[in-house]
Design an enzyme around this catalytic site. Sequence first.
Site, PDB file in Angstrom:
ATOM      1  N   GLY A 173      54.774  37.671  48.266  1.00 14.13           N
ATOM      2  CA  GLY A 173      54.094  38.609  47.374  1.00 14.13           C
ATOM      3  C   GLY A 173      53.002  39.440  48.011  1.00 14.13           C
ATOM      4  O   GLY A 173      52.062  39.859  47.332  1.00 14.13           O
ATOM      5  N   ASN A 205      53.252  42.528  49.162  1.00 17.30           N
ATOM      6  CA  ASN A 205      53.289  43.875  48.583  1.00 17.30           C
ATOM      7  C   ASN A 205      52.787  43.866  47.141  1.00 17.30           C
ATOM      8  O   ASN A 205      52.130  44.806  46.698  1.00 17.30           O
ATOM      9  CB  ASN A 205      54.705  44.454  48.651  1.00 17.30           C
ATOM     10  CG  ASN A 205      55.001  45.105  49.986  1.00 17.30           C
ATOM     11  OD1 ASN A 205      54.290  46.012  50.414  1.00 17.30           O
ATOM     12  ND2 ASN A 205      56.025  44.635  50.658  1.00 17.30           N
ATOM     13  N   ASP A 213      69.975  50.958  49.658  1.00 13.01           N
ATOM     14  CA  ASP A 213      68.992  51.805  50.360  1.00 13.01           C
ATOM     15  C   ASP A 213      69.432  53.271  50.405  1.00 13.01           C
ATOM     16  O   ASP A 213      69.116  53.985  51.363  1.00 13.01           O
ATOM     17  CB  ASP A 213      68.751  51.292  51.797  1.00 13.01           C
ATOM     18  CG  ASP A 213      68.267  49.860  51.832  1.00 13.01           C
ATOM     19  OD1 ASP A 213      67.526  49.464  50.909  1.00 13.01           O
ATOM     20  OD2 ASP A 213      68.626  49.126  52.771  1.00 13.01           O
ATOM     21  N   HIS A 238      61.356  49.546  51.684  1.00 13.59           N
ATOM     22  CA  HIS A 238      62.231  49.074  52.759  1.00 13.59           C
ATOM     23  C   HIS A 238      61.468  49.154  54.070  1.00 13.59           C
ATOM     24  O   HIS A 238      60.836  50.187  54.359  1.00 13.59           O
ATOM     25  CB  HIS A 238      63.508  49.920  52.840  1.00 13.59           C
ATOM     26  CG  HIS A 238      64.442  49.459  53.909  1.00 13.59           C
ATOM     27  ND1 HIS A 238      65.213  48.319  53.769  1.00 13.59           N
ATOM     28  CD2 HIS A 238      64.716  49.945  55.144  1.00 13.59           C
ATOM     29  CE1 HIS A 238      65.921  48.140  54.871  1.00 13.59           C
ATOM     30  NE2 HIS A 238      65.638  49.112  55.717  1.00 13.59           N
ATOM     31  N   GLU A 273      50.288  48.694  58.202  1.00 18.03           N
ATOM     32  CA  GLU A 273      50.089  50.118  58.478  1.00 18.03           C
ATOM     33  C   GLU A 273      50.915  51.037  57.584  1.00 18.03           C
ATOM     34  O   GLU A 273      50.578  52.214  57.430  1.00 18.03           O
ATOM     35  CB  GLU A 273      50.405  50.421  59.952  1.00 18.03           C
ATOM     36  CG  GLU A 273      49.473  49.732  60.933  1.00 18.03           C
ATOM     37  CD  GLU A 273      49.757  50.108  62.388  1.00 18.03           C
ATOM     38  OE1 GLU A 273      50.551  51.056  62.608  1.00 18.03           O
ATOM     39  OE2 GLU A 273      49.196  49.456  63.283  1.00 18.03           O
TER      40      GLU A 273
END
Length: 217
Positions: free
Chosen positions: A15, A17, A154, A113, A182
């Site tokens: 988790g 993100n 995707d 992704h 980043e």
Amino acid sequence: MNKKLRIVVLVSGGGTNLQAVIDAIQDGTITNTEIVGVISNNPGVKAMERAEKAGIDAKCVSPKNFAVRADFEEALLAAVQAYEPDLVVLAGCMVVIPEKMVKAFENRIINIHPALIPAFCGTGYYGLRVHQKVLERGARVTGATVHFVDAGTDTGPIILQKAVYVQEGDTPEILQRRVMEEAEWKIMPKAIDLIANGRVKVENGKACIADYTFGEE
């Protein structure tokens, strides 16, 4: 005052993100948005703890609890719809989203992704495997992509991308961490904020962003 964008976040593991989104809402990076629910396909994962710590309703809908895959997919869709979300956010979610859900939330599901689509994406490219393949190929640049989810893998309209340089001595784990820090943790919150403020629309299969400057994320 603008109506807040209601989002449901789908998770599978740590988790990180999800935490980036929670933090961005709290510090004002994401505006006009509230997380109304978190759904995990795995019980007892760190992501569930993160949700509960933030006071967000969290539940598990695991395919292991269903004898037939179709029944799991129905239960997952029902769990999502119960929150009445405006947007579904896949944050490290390892479940293939059912076609029925994609249709029910057309251009209202986004995914992060860990590569620059269309490179290193598609069937079999997930998690650490993506970074392994980047290093095996000798790529100099990788990154992350936020895109809408469609019926393919995707293949949905790209919203935001951010590049990350591959460095000498990178391992898949080191590269994975740097891509998260980043790129992923920056462009996912930014994409949600853009959507929450009505700046993203899909035209002719492409995501268009109003008044957007490259590098704004």
